[in-house]
Scaffold this motif. Structure first.
Motif, short mmCIF file in Angstrom:
data_model
loop_
_atom_site.label_atom_id
_atom_site.label_comp_id
_atom_site.label_asym_id
_atom_site.label_seq_id
_atom_site.Cartn_x
_atom_site.Cartn_y
_atom_site.Cartn_z
N GLU A 60 -8.75 -0.16 -7.39
CA GLU A 60 -8.46 0.39 -8.55
C GLU A 60 -8.30 2.06 -8.58
O GLU A 60 -9.14 2.75 -7.85
N ALA A 61 -7.36 2.56 -8.80
CA ALA A 61 -6.91 3.96 -8.49
C ALA A 61 -5.79 4.40 -9.41
O ALA A 61 -5.15 3.72 -9.94
N ARG A 62 -5.98 5.95 -9.73
CA ARG A 62 -5.17 6.49 -10.48
C ARG A 62 -5.02 8.15 -10.18
O ARG A 62 -6.15 8.34 -9.59
N THR B 45 -2.23 2.37 -13.01
CA THR B 45 -1.71 2.39 -14.25
C THR B 45 -0.30 2.27 -14.36
O THR B 45 0.34 2.72 -13.65
N ALA B 46 0.16 2.21 -15.77
CA ALA B 46 1.51 2.33 -15.93
C ALA B 46 1.95 3.82 -16.47
O ALA B 46 3.20 3.99 -16.68
N LYS C 14 2.43 9.45 -14.19
CA LYS C 14 2.00 10.01 -13.10
C LYS C 14 1.45 9.26 -12.02
O LYS C 14 1.16 9.96 -10.70
N ASP C 15 1.43 8.05 -12.24
CA ASP C 15 0.97 7.13 -11.10
C ASP C 15 2.39 6.46 -10.35
O ASP C 15 1.84 5.61 -9.64
N ASP C 16 3.48 6.96 -10.72
CA ASP C 16 4.42 6.47 -10.06
C ASP C 16 4.74 6.66 -8.51
O ASP C 16 4.90 5.96 -7.64
N GLN C 17 3.81 7.99 -8.17
CA GLN C 17 3.59 8.13 -6.61
C GLN C 17 2.80 7.30 -5.96
O GLN C 17 2.65 6.91 -4.91
N LEU D 1 -10.32 -3.62 -16.61
CA LEU D 1 -10.67 -4.82 -16.66
C LEU D 1 -9.41 -5.74 -16.66
O LEU D 1 -9.27 -6.47 -15.66
N GLN D 2 -8.56 -5.78 -17.57
CA GLN D 2 -7.37 -6.72 -17.98
C GLN D 2 -6.53 -6.06 -16.56
O GLN D 2 -5.67 -7.23 -15.98
N ARG D 3 -6.27 -4.88 -16.31
CA ARG D 3 -5.36 -4.53 -15.29
C ARG D 3 -5.70 -5.25 -13.82
O ARG D 3 -4.91 -5.84 -13.03
#
Length: 246
Positions: A9-11, A52-53, A56-59, A80-82
């Motif tokens: 899990e990362a953002r 995440t969608a 900023k998490d494209d990278q 949780l759902q992710r």
């Protein structure tokens, strides 16, 4: 064959240390350091990044592509759902939950958790609720179907944010095995996780000292030995504290 999958899990949107998961640790992103450790596990069958969608998490998606790791993108708030959707895409039977701030996670402890889970009649194996290991040596193992059932039925915002919280708050429903550290590794006050600038400094100092000798193969044994020799290192982030779950 039981498929054991580790999800990270990362953002990029950390409030204390923005972009921490890609922070430089002696020439490599922190997440790359973590993935190299996961790949040394004997019991994990696959790794997926659950990010995440948010643009900023494209990278992070690009990082995963460069590392050859599958990436699932989902809700920033509904972690949780992710995570459930990430594991569904991997056809996981058993989940190893990993957070992106566990840069120094020891694969020996991961394997200890997975083997304990597979060899016992239990629902959860964990190091995080009765803390004896240093902070950041976090291993949590449970079945995909159990987490999926929680995601389908529980709307509590804290549970949606903290993936495994429901298991721990309902011990009457789940058989939980708490892993305890061997005596030489018992140091629950020690922070070996990445959340503050001071944490990054400590992790960098550990790599600077141990990587020239051990490469990426050093684990908690070598880290604890180093900190016994240089106790001042543990003072770098001793004042930092974790945010409470509730």
């Amino acid at each position: 064959m039981t498929r054991v999958i580790a999800s990270i899990e990362a953002r990029m949107g950390s409030t204390r240390l923005p972009g921490k998961v890609l922070a430089d640790v002696c020439g490599q992103p922190a997440l790359t350091r973590l993935v190299r450790r996961l790949r040394r596990s004997r019991a994990i069958n696959g790794i997926i990044l659950a990010t995440t969608a948010s643009p900023k998490d494209d990278q992070l998606e690009q990082w995963a592509r460069n590392e050859g790791i599958p990436c699932h993108r989902g809700s920033e708030e509904d972690v949780l759902q992710r995570v459930v959707d990430a594991h569904r895409s991997m056809q996981a039977d058993v989940i190893v939950e990993v957070t992106g701030d566990c840069t120094l996670l020891d694969p020996e402890i991961i394997d200890m958790g997975i083997e304990t889970f597979l060899q016992n009649d239990c629902d959860v194996v964990t190091t995080v609720r009765r803390e004896t290991f240093p902070q950041g040596m976090d291993v949590q193992v449970f079945r995909f179907r159990d987490l999926d059932a929680v995601a389908r039925t529980v709307t509590d915002p804290a549970v949606r944010e903290h993936v495994s919280l429901y298991f721990y708050e309902h011990p009457e429903r789940y058989r939980i095995i708490h892993l305890f550290a061997p005596e030489r590794w018992q140091a629950p006050e020690l922070r070996l996780m990445l959340d503050y600038p001071e944490d990054l400094k400590l992790i960098t100092e550990i790599y600077r000292r141990l990587e020239p000798v051990h490469g990426d193969a050093f684990g908690l044994e070598e880290i604890m030995s180093l900190l016994r020799k240089e106790p001042s290192l543990a003072e770098i982030n001793r004042h930092c504290t974790a945010k409470p779950v509730r």
